[in-house]
Design a protein around this motif. Structure first.
Motif, PDB file in Angstrom:
ATOM      1  N   ILE A  36       7.348  -7.023  12.056  1.00 31.99           N
ATOM      2  CA  ILE A  36       8.667  -6.441  12.297  1.00 31.99           C
ATOM      3  C   ILE A  36       9.198  -5.759  11.049  1.00 31.99           C
ATOM      4  N   ASN A  37       8.876  -6.275   9.855  1.00 35.24           N
ATOM      5  CA  ASN A  37       9.305  -5.612   8.625  1.00 35.24           C
ATOM      6  C   ASN A  37       8.611  -4.275   8.442  1.00 35.24           C
ATOM      7  N   LEU A  38       7.303  -4.226   8.670  1.00 35.76           N
ATOM      8  CA  LEU A  38       6.582  -2.958   8.546  1.00 35.76           C
ATOM      9  C   LEU A  38       7.039  -1.974   9.614  1.00 35.76           C
ATOM     10  N   PHE A  39       7.227  -2.455  10.814  1.00 38.08           N
ATOM     11  CA  PHE A  39       7.702  -1.606  11.915  1.00 38.08           C
ATOM     12  C   PHE A  39       9.031  -0.958  11.549  1.00 38.08           C
ATOM     13  N   SER A  40       9.875  -1.736  10.887  1.00 37.69           N
ATOM     14  CA  SER A  40      11.200  -1.242  10.505  1.00 37.69           C
ATOM     15  C   SER A  40      11.127  -0.297   9.311  1.00 37.69           C
ATOM     16  N   GLN A  41      10.303  -0.618   8.328  1.00 33.93           N
ATOM     17  CA  GLN A  41      10.278   0.153   7.080  1.00 33.93           C
ATOM     18  C   GLN A  41       9.560   1.485   7.197  1.00 33.93           C
ATOM     19  N   TYR A  42       8.582   1.575   8.091  1.00 31.67           N
ATOM     20  CA  TYR A  42       7.745   2.774   8.157  1.00 31.67           C
ATOM     21  C   TYR A  42       7.789   3.391   9.558  1.00 31.67           C
ATOM     22  N   PRO A  43       8.856   4.060   9.888  1.00 37.00           N
ATOM     23  CA  PRO A  43       8.992   4.614  11.249  1.00 37.00           C
ATOM     24  C   PRO A  43       7.985   5.714  11.560  1.00 37.00           C
ATOM     25  N   LEU A  44       7.413   6.360  10.539  1.00 35.58           N
ATOM     26  CA  LEU A  44       6.458   7.441  10.785  1.00 35.58           C
ATOM     27  C   LEU A  44       5.015   6.953  10.867  1.00 35.58           C
ATOM     28  N   TRP A  45       4.785   5.712  10.516  1.00 34.18           N
ATOM     29  CA  TRP A  45       3.415   5.202  10.539  1.00 34.18           C
ATOM     30  C   TRP A  45       2.990   4.898  11.972  1.00 34.18           C
ATOM     31  N   HIS A  46       1.773   5.332  12.312  1.00 35.19           N
ATOM     32  CA  HIS A  46       1.242   4.971  13.615  1.00 35.19           C
ATOM     33  C   HIS A  46       0.669   3.554  13.563  1.00 35.19           C
ATOM     34  N   GLU A  47       0.241   3.085  14.715  1.00 30.65           N
ATOM     35  CA  GLU A  47      -0.201   1.683  14.810  1.00 30.65           C
ATOM     36  C   GLU A  47      -1.380   1.368  13.901  1.00 30.65           C
ATOM     37  N   GLY A  48      -2.252   2.346  13.680  1.00 27.70           N
ATOM     38  CA  GLY A  48      -3.401   2.103  12.810  1.00 27.70           C
ATOM     39  C   GLY A  48      -2.984   1.779  11.395  1.00 27.70           C
ATOM     40  N   TYR A  49      -2.019   2.542  10.859  1.00 29.63           N
ATOM     41  CA  TYR A  49      -1.510   2.264   9.512  1.00 29.63           C
ATOM     42  C   TYR A  49      -0.831   0.902   9.470  1.00 29.63           C
ATOM     43  N   LEU A  50       0.009   0.625  10.471  1.00 32.91           N
ATOM     44  CA  LEU A  50       0.752  -0.636  10.483  1.00 32.91           C
ATOM     45  C   LEU A  50      -0.200  -1.831  10.536  1.00 32.91           C
ATOM     46  N   ALA A  51      -1.211  -1.743  11.396  1.00 30.27           N
ATOM     47  CA  ALA A  51      -2.140  -2.861  11.549  1.00 30.27           C
ATOM     48  C   ALA A  51      -2.927  -3.090  10.264  1.00 30.27           C
ATOM     49  N   ARG A  52      -3.362  -2.001   9.635  1.00 31.60           N
ATOM     50  CA  ARG A  52      -4.140  -2.149   8.395  1.00 31.60           C
ATOM     51  C   ARG A  52      -3.279  -2.751   7.291  1.00 31.60           C
ATOM     52  N   ARG A  53      -2.056  -2.294   7.191  1.00 34.99           N
ATOM     53  CA  ARG A  53      -1.158  -2.816   6.148  1.00 34.99           C
ATOM     54  C   ARG A  53      -0.832  -4.278   6.405  1.00 34.99           C
ATOM     55  N   LYS A  54      -0.623  -4.628   7.662  1.00 33.75           N
ATOM     56  CA  LYS A  54      -0.342  -6.025   7.993  1.00 33.75           C
ATOM     57  C   LYS A  54      -1.543  -6.905   7.674  1.00 33.75           C
ATOM     58  N   ASP A  55      -2.731  -6.441   8.049  1.00 28.85           N
ATOM     59  CA  ASP A  55      -3.922  -7.235   7.793  1.00 28.85           C
ATOM     60  C   ASP A  55      -4.105  -7.490   6.301  1.00 28.85           C
ATOM     61  N   HIS A  56      -3.790  -6.494   5.500  1.00 31.94           N
ATOM     62  CA  HIS A  56      -3.917  -6.707   4.053  1.00 31.94           C
ATOM     63  C   HIS A  56      -2.876  -7.704   3.562  1.00 31.94           C
ATOM     64  N   ALA A  57      -1.646  -7.583   4.067  1.00 32.54           N
ATOM     65  CA  ALA A  57      -0.566  -8.456   3.595  1.00 32.54           C
ATOM     66  C   ALA A  57      -0.845  -9.918   3.913  1.00 32.54           C
ATOM     67  N   VAL A  58      -1.428 -10.180   5.064  1.00 34.32           N
ATOM     68  CA  VAL A  58      -1.613 -11.569   5.489  1.00 34.32           C
ATOM     69  C   VAL A  58      -3.028 -12.065   5.239  1.00 34.32           C
ATOM     70  N   SER A  59      -3.838 -11.281   4.522  1.00 40.06           N
ATOM     71  CA  SER A  59      -5.222 -11.701   4.268  1.00 40.06           C
ATOM     72  C   SER A  59      -5.251 -12.901   3.334  1.00 40.06           C
ATOM     73  N   ASN A  60      -6.284 -13.691   3.445  1.00 43.66           N
ATOM     74  CA  ASN A  60      -6.434 -14.865   2.595  1.00 43.66           C
ATOM     75  C   ASN A  60      -6.443 -14.496   1.118  1.00 43.66           C
ATOM     76  N   SER A  61      -7.106 -13.388   0.789  1.00 47.71           N
ATOM     77  CA  SER A  61      -7.189 -13.013  -0.620  1.00 47.71           C
ATOM     78  C   SER A  61      -5.812 -12.662  -1.171  1.00 47.71           C
ATOM     79  N   ARG A  62      -5.010 -11.968  -0.382  1.00 50.00           N
ATOM     80  CA  ARG A  62      -3.665 -11.598  -0.816  1.00 50.00           C
ATOM     81  C   ARG A  62      -2.794 -12.839  -1.000  1.00 50.00           C
ATOM     82  N   LEU A  63      -2.830 -13.729  -0.027  1.00 48.57           N
ATOM     83  CA  LEU A  63      -2.013 -14.949  -0.105  1.00 48.57           C
ATOM     84  C   LEU A  63      -2.473 -15.846  -1.253  1.00 48.57           C
ATOM     85  N   ALA A  64      -3.799 -15.929  -1.451  1.00 49.95           N
ATOM     86  CA  ALA A  64      -4.312 -16.767  -2.536  1.00 49.95           C
ATOM     87  C   ALA A  64      -3.879 -16.243  -3.896  1.00 49.95           C
ATOM     88  N   LYS A  65      -3.885 -14.919  -4.068  1.00 50.21           N
ATOM     89  CA  LYS A  65      -3.450 -14.341  -5.341  1.00 50.21           C
ATOM     90  C   LYS A  65      -1.989 -14.664  -5.614  1.00 50.21           C
TER      91      LYS A  65
END
Length: 1525
Positions: A1042-1071
């Motif tokens: 919902i945060n990405l959906f709100s912040q990036y109104p011009l991004w299509h679903e592919g961009y949103l999904a990729r950005r979300k996957d990176h944000a919630v990835s184990n490597s990102r959270l572990a860092k």
């Protein structure tokens, strides 16, 4: 791609022998840019290698770049270069990785790892256009092989024009700076066209070179260039009458005469679309397409059949009747063979077109040709006979010379090549002398291919294999198209025959160069006319002119203004930071790439559309009868570029005015500005590529984070060990006073060296003691600044603590040492303690008198002595048998006899070997203590944990008694559990105050939730983070979405999904966890009191070292760092050795660390988010996410995000009429109907009702909403307490695309279908009726493919819906089979999720409203029943995998395709266990048969019967297989 590492250079470069003319041209290339013009076989590549060798020896920073037009040629040249020059040589080819230019790191690695790079020119051009390579800064020498291609829009010319020309000249500037590289071209024929001088000038201008051949060493050159003997063979041309003698051509022509293009499925589809479309852009587009199709009669099938007839006719004239009949028969046979398979050429054809073509070809009455040699020869043309005679004569001549024949026959048409091979290979006279191969041009394009591309399947051997066989002599004759004229490494042969005369001088020179053996011959076949022969004379004259020009000492390069191209405006856009360049010629290709990575709905490619202005055809031309001619329009032209609907409406269209001279120019300009607009709005990066197309290491900024690859694997991180809650500063002497009570035991003073947190009543632990049930513990903590000054009290407490714990853990304690981290002392002395104090004094007196014997000390006494002194007391607690001294026993009572025979025998056996044993009474009656030592784990029942060992007898004379009261022993047993809990509590409190302290809402999270959130399952505690992690994972994904959906109104679903996957990835959270030091608070150490526990000492940070460890450390250098000691070591310290050893010298301690999986670190982050959500819903969950950041700078609450989205939503009138129906089906009325329109809009929709984006963004949001609702329900399911595995499988049974598609199709509403009727009796009257409209029918789309999918899926739904609903309502096994049989396309389930996303937004983020909609749709009832009735939801494929892993079997589901069927075979230990077979109907049928095979194997192997409840939660759950989601 570049190969993994540099090609290993030879240890010693081979000697390079240079000829005079090669040295001459090398020296010339060092002075200026030149194109070397030498015949094939003269050693042009050798000169290039010498030039590159010189360059890499002079240049230390820049590299040499060698380009050649084909993949085969660059592979050949790389091997040659790498073997001759001792430097790393890299190879980059689009054939191995077509998207190589998306990775900036790759190009950096190439530029730093290699000194020479070999590639096709398009690879280099793409790298330059995207700014990955700076021609002036990175390359010092450009080598262009086959340089005569550098004309028009060839990549050679584009590189020079776009990137070479703008650079400063090399002369007069630092060659190490940003300047033009040197250029070297290689060619055998630098000529295109008939004007020699003009062609030279153009090529020289394009490459900034002068064309040169040897001028000083031509005699030497002639000795190495073996020009073949030129011959010509004349043949009689065929003339037929009005009717060709080919029966198969006649049959094909008969069909073509009867064909009506209006019956073609493509035309039918276009007319059907046109009839349904409202006036607007899409209707105009279809109208134009239909008119152009009819005008050109250009459907796939009709064009293909006409091409077949035309090709066969050409073969008939050129090769004869047999070749024409064979070709038609072979093509139609190939079509019939491929119709049963879904691979090969026909796989790319549309289903209806394929069916139409198969029906038509079945009507052609073709005859199979005869392979009798007489028939073949009689039905072959004079030209074929002449070729045969020529081949036989050439072979005979070579054989007479004692040599071996090798030859190439060049033919122009691909059909002629395959037919010639068939004829020559079928004649016995030729079979004896020739081993024939076939060489055709190839294309790996995945686009829709031409009908006659099916002839590629005629050739069974690859080009590589054919060339290899020719080289080694397994084949001595190759029939080839022009693909063999240049570039390929073809063995020099003695005979080249041109079945067709060359088209131009280049073709003539290149094919002639293949005959470069000594005494070779070059034969051109001519018809009996003078024109062809005169053409050869003209080419020979041109060659003489060409040689004269490039050997002219006085000729210099001249400037040429243009090549006569249609020039566009010199418009371009350059990104200053990278140098990436957008040009008119590259814009359309860029747009196609951008569209290709847009999220798809699974139906057709995403492509940009170009509408011309004015239209090419008159509107409605297709309906005019008779159809008029189409007048030629010469311009000017305009164009509109329309991107797919996944792109926001404000960026979707770009129009240019009617000012351009050609259609191409108009399209290029529209594409240029459309792509530039995408860049300006942040949808492209600075390399002019879509954001998800590249990988960048920099982690700063939202876009750059989007570009990073998501790390899926669970790696290891080296982190500090778990926090030591008892650790104090050096020389700390302060004590804190607390009060402790455990059940009904007398309360204790608890003194600690660290202040304890204040606990609330519900936070204290319960102890579960066998036979006593749950016992409550309470700790009263005093204020932190209160300390204890009475040293006597502390001394008494530490001594009491030592004696208490020594009774059970003495073997692990250090003798006499009392500097504990905590100490205990009874608050009031009990009568029992008083009695035991008196007895201890008595024992001390005995020790002083020397009366005590072995094994006795101040705390332990001989049982017989104490019993006699104190009249056999009953308040004893711990007894030890002297023969097993370390095992403590519970005192039950005294046994005064008599003994049974069995008891006496057992007692005597026990003391057999004791000479002074004498049976006397009373005896000690004892029993082993229960094995349970961790009292924090609940008991399964009242009898759980009790000792099951029977009591037995000991003689008191041979037993030792611990002088501790029963209460003290209970403390000794139970306090380790209390201290372990207290250690965890201090850890939790430290994290609360340190990490969460800055956020009061987070620090208010209750202690039990925080403790569970940071407790790893490895600790084997009762509560761990796994359930909270499952909840937190979903909360994190929901809030991120919902945060990405709100912040990036011009991004299509592919961009949103990729950005979300990176944000919630184990490597990102572990860092982020490591950045905040979270690892030290993770409770992961096991509590093992029975084997490893002992009281903590102040001066220790690990357990004591063994003697071996101490000795090894003392032998090491005194200045070495102290080694780590395994935290799980269970070492005994010999008291005497310890007492005699000296204190080791002070050493600098190394920070103690351990490896921890990044997944554990990530899981704890998610569990803390889950705990925050549990305590304070989404607001607190987002607060926890903000604490970690996860790479997103701005976090907002869910309500704020929703309001931000709603503030951008427009209010629109005149919306589609089906909206009210959809609202009725959902049971919800939208306040912003435009959201509903967006949720219903498929990417293919081209209507003009509302210009909204397609549903993919809302589907992205709705997916997160649905996951959140389902996970929250499962987590809080009453009475279930599901583990993560059970939550996972139930969730996947609810959110899989099969069930969601079923629910979508199942939703419906009745509409009034009343119609007026008339009859003679009643006149006009109304016939009342209703019609049921289903939700999926309300999808807005413009695709016939989507319509077909919907209809077919709905037909399956109507067939299976009753069985599915019955199973969902009543069956105890989830209906995976029935749901999978729907084979629903993903866009149907996506539609439902997009509707949920729309409801969520329209209701201002109210999940209860979404739940209400799901209840109306029946989803909530399904979910509640699955939980309530414990429906078995485990997928059979998963179940089979779990069973195999548990029982140590290997397993595999293998797929086989044959005869139009697909089979899935379950292999257990490589043996077939079960097979399922179905008709192949695409990917969905593959999933269906895969499921059926797994289900059959599960039944056959009785898997469910052998399953245990914990099997699911014991499984490591990764991504759910694609056959489920």
């Amino acid at each position: 791609m570049a190969e993994p590492g540099p090609s290993p250079p030879p240890t010693e470069a081979p000697a390079i022998h240079t000829r005079g003319y090669q040295q001459e041209l090398l020296q010339e290339s060092l002075r200026r840019n030149i194109v070397i013009a030498l015949d094939t076989g003269s050693g042009k590549t050798h000169i290039a290698m010498l030039r590159m060798k010189h360059e890499v020896e002079q240049q230390t920073k820049k590299i040499c770049w060698f380009s050649a037009p084909t993949v085969a040629l660059i592979e050949q040249q790389r091997d040659v270069i790498a073997s001759a020059i001792p430097v790393p040589v890299g190879l980059i080819s689009g054939a191995s990785e077509p998207d190589q230019w998306r990775d900036a790191d790759l190009w950096t690695k190439i530029l730093t790892s290699y000194r020479i790079v070999v590639s096709t020119p398009q690879i280099l051009l793409d790298a330059l256009r995207h700014g990955y390579i700076n021609l002036g800064a990175h390359i010092s020498l450009l080598v262009f092989d086959e340089a005569h291609h550098a004309t028009l829009r060839h990549p050679y010319n584009e590189i020079m024009k776009g990137f070479y020309t703008p650079l400063p000249a090399r002369e007069g500037n630092d060659p190490q700076g940003i300047v033009r590289p040197a250029v070297l071209g290689l060619t055998a024929s630098p000529l295109y066209g008939g004007n020699v001088e003009g062609a030279f000038k153009n090529l020289e201008a394009n490459l900034d070179c002068v064309i040169r051949s040897s001028r000083l060493n031509r005699d030497e050159l002639s000795t190495f260039v073996h020009r073949p003997v030129f011959k010509h063979a004349l043949y009689q041309t065929i003339t037929y009458g009005d009717i060709l003698p080919s029966r198969n051509i006649a049959a094909l022509e008969s069909l073509l005469e009867r064909l009506d293009i209006e019956d073609d499925p493509y035309v039918v589809s276009l007319r059907s679309q046109l009839a349904k479309l409202q006036p607007g852009e899409q209707r105009n587009r279809v109208d134009q397409k239909l008119s152009k199709t009819l005008f050109k009669r250009d459907t796939f099938t009709h064009r293909g059949l006409r091409d077949l007839a035309r090709t066969a006719t050409d073969l008939c004239y050129e090769l004869g009747v047999w070749a024409a009949d064979w070709y038609i028969w072979k093509v139609l046979q190939q079509i019939k063979e491929q119709q049963m398979f879904h691979t090969g050429i026909m796989a790319a054809w549309q289903a209806k077109e394929k069916a139409y073509l198969l029906r038509l070809t079945s009507l052609i009455a073709v005859e199979q040709v005869s392979y009798e040699p007489e028939v073949i020869l009689a039905s072959s043309s004079p030209k074929v006979h002449t070729l045969i005679q020529c081949l036989m004569a050439e072979e005979r001549s070579v054989r007479m010379e004692g040599d071996i024949y090798s030859g190439i026959v060049f033919a122009t048409r691909r059909a002629a090549v395959v037919a010639l091979v068939e004829i020559l290979s079928s004649l016995p006279a030729l079979q004896e002398r020739f081993r024939i191969g076939c060489l055709l041009g190839t294309s790996n394009s995945i686009q829709r291919r031409d009908f006659l591309d099916i002839t590629r399947d005629f050739v069974k051997e690859t080009a590589t294999q054919t060339l290899k066989d020719f080289k080694i002599g397994d084949k001595n004759l190759v029939v080839a198209t022009s693909v063999a004229e240049e570039g390929l490494d073809i063995q020099a042969c003695g005979n080249v025959i041109r079945f067709n005369p060359p088209d131009n001088m280049v073709s003539w020179a290149q094919s002639r160069g293949r005959a470069r053996k000594q005494k070779s011959t070059y034969v051109i076949m001519f018809g009996r006319d003078a024109t062809a022969v005169s053409k050869i004379a003209e080419w020979e004259q041109m060659e003489r002119e060409m040689v004269a020009l490039y050997t002219d000492f006085n000729r210099e390069q001249e400037e040429v203004v243009t090549e006569g191209l249609e020039l566009d405006d010199p418009i371009q856009f350059k990104v200053d930071t990278t140098g990436a360049l957008l040009t008119l010629d590259s814009a359309i290709g860029h747009l196609h790439h951008f569209c290709s990575i847009l999220p798809r709905s699974g139906n057709g490619p995403c492509l940009p559309i170009f509408d011309l202005d004015p239209p090419e055809m008159e509107e409605g031309w297709h309906s005019l009868n008779p159809a008029p001619g189409v007048p030629e329009y010469k311009g000017p032209w305009g164009a509109t570029c329309i991107l797919p609907r996944q792109v926001r409406s404000e960026l979707r269209k770009y129009t240019v005015s009617c000012v351009y001279p050609s259609k191409r120019s108009a399209r290029n300009h529209a594409a240029f500005f459309a792509y530039y607009n995408l860049y300006q709005n942040g949808l492209l990066n600075d390399h002019l590529l879509p954001l998800t197309s590249v990988i960048e290491p920099d982690e700063d900024g939202a876009v750059k984070l989007l570009l990073q690859e998501v790390e899926e694997r669970a790696g290891l991180a080296n982190v500090p060990i778990q926090m030591d809650p008892w650790l104090i500063a050096k020389d700390e002497v302060q004590w804190w006073y607390n009060e402790l009570s455990i059940g009904d035991l007398p309360p204790l003073f608890l003194f600690t060296r660290v202040p304890l947190p204040l606990f609330h009543g519900n936070e204290f632990p319960m102890l579960y003691v066998p036979g006593k049930g749950a016992i409550k513990v309470s700790i009263h903590s005093t204020a932190a600044d209160v300390d204890v000054d009475d040293d006597d009290v502390i001394e008494k407490a530490t001594e009491y603590t030592r004696r208490m714990f020594a009774s059970l853990y003495n073997a692990r304690m250090e003798p006499g040492k009392t500097d504990f981290c905590y100490a205990f002392l009874p608050m009031e002395e009990s009568k029992a303690d008083a009695r035991w104090d008196q007895r201890k004094q008595w024992q001390q007196h005995r020790l002083e008198e020397g009366i005590s014997s072995r094994l006795q000390n101040a705390d332990r006494v001989n049982a017989d002595a104490l019993a006699k002194e104190y009249d056999y007391p009953l308040d004893m607690a711990l007894v030890r048998s002297n023969e097993k001294y370390d095992k403590v026993l519970r005192f039950i009572g005294w046994h005064y006899g008599p003994l049974s025979e069995e008891e006496e025998e057992e007692l005597r056996d026990r003391y057999d070997g004791f000479p002074d044993f004498e049976l006397t009474f009373p005896l000690l009656y004892v029993q082993p203590f229960p094995k349970r030592a961790n009292f924090l784990i609940p008991l399964d029942s009242d009898q759980s944990g009790l000792s099951h060992e029977r009591p037995f007898l000991l003689h008191p004379k041979f037993a030792t008694l611990d002088m501790s009261s029963a209460e003290t022993v209970q403390y000794a047993f139970q306090l380790p559990s209390v201290l372990h809990w207290l250690s965890s509590a201090i850890t939790v409190n430290d994290m609360r105050s340190t990490l969460l302290g800055p956020s009061p809402p987070l620090s208010s999270i209750p202690f039990p939730l925080l403790k569970a959130a940071i407790t790893a399952s490895a600790s084997q505690e009762i509560d761990n983070y796994q359930r909270l992690e499952t909840l937190g994972d979903t909360v994190l994904k929901f809030a991120t979405s919902i945060n990405l959906f709100s912040q990036y109104p011009l991004w299509h679903e592919g961009y949103l999904a990729r950005r979300k996957d990176h944000a919630v990835s184990n490597s990102r959270l572990a860092k982020d966890a490591m950045r905040l030091g979270l690892e030290k608070w993770i409770i992961r150490d096991q509590f093992v009191p029975k084997r490893k526990w002992r009281p903590r000492y102040v001066d220790e940070s690990t357990l004591p070292k063994s003697r071996k460890q101490i000795k090894r450390e003392e032998e090491e250098c005194k200045d070495a760092e102290e080694e780590d000691v395994d935290k799980d070591a269970d070492a005994e310290v010999d008291a005497d050795a310890k007492g005699k050893s000296r204190e080791p010298p002070a050493r600098k301690k190394k920070k103690r660390t351990q490896n921890l999986s990044t997944k554990m670190l990530a899981d704890v982050v998610e569990s803390l988010i889950g705990a925050a959500y549990e305590h304070g819903s989404f607001d607190l969950g987002v607060e926890a996410i903000k604490l970690f950041g996860i790479g997103i700078e701005t976090w907002d609450t869910v309500p704020n995000c929703v309001e931000k989205v709603l503030s951008r939503v427009e209010h629109v009138n005149d919306l589609p009429p089906q909206l009210a129906l959809v609202e009725e089906m959902l049971g919800y009325r939208f306040s912003l109907p435009i959201l509903l329109v967006e949720a219903l809009t498929h990417g293919s929709y081209t209507g003009d009702i509302v210009d909204t984006v397609s549903y993919e963004r809302l589907e992205f949001l709705g997916d997160a909403v649905l996951d959140m609702i389902v996970t929250d329900f499962l987590y809080h399911a009453e009475g279930k307490n599901y583990g993560p595995g059970h939550m996972h499988i139930r969730k996947e049974s609810l959110v899989n695309c099969h069930l969601l598609a079923y629910i979508c199709m199942n939703a419906s509403a009745l509409v009034d279908a009343t119609m007026p009727s008339w009859n003679a009796q009643d006149g006009v009257f109304l016939t009342c009726d209703t019609q049921r409209i289903h939700l999926h029918q309300c999808l807005l789309h413009s695709s016939p493919i989507v319509l077909d999918d919907l209809n077919v899926t709905f037909a399956r739904y109507e067939k299976n819906s009753d069985a599915i609903q019955l199973a969902l309502d009543e069956d105890f096994i989830y209906p995976w089979a029935a749901l999978t049989s729907l084979q629903a396309s993903k866009f149907i389930s996506d539609m439902l999720e997009s509707l949920l996303g729309a409801v969520f937004l329209d209701s201002h983020g109210n999940l209860d409203t979404v739940r209400s909609v799901l209840r109306v749709l029946g989803f909530m009832n399904i979910m509640e029943r699955i939980v309530r009735d414990e429906v078995d939801v485990l997928h059979p494929v998963s179940r089979l995998g779990i069973w195999a892993a548990k029982n140590k079997h290997t397993w595999e589901i293998k797929t086989e395709k044959a005869h139009g069927n697909i089979s899935c075979v379950v292999l257990i230990d490589n043996e077939e266990e079960f097979r399922a077979t179905e008709k192949f109907r695409g990917k969905m049928s593959l999933n269906e048969v895969r499921f059926a095979a797994a289900e059959g194997a599960v039944r056959k192997l009785h898997v469910i019967e052998h399953e245990e409840p914990n099997d699911v939660d014991d499984t490591e759950w990764g991504d759910i297989p694609e056959y489920i989601v």
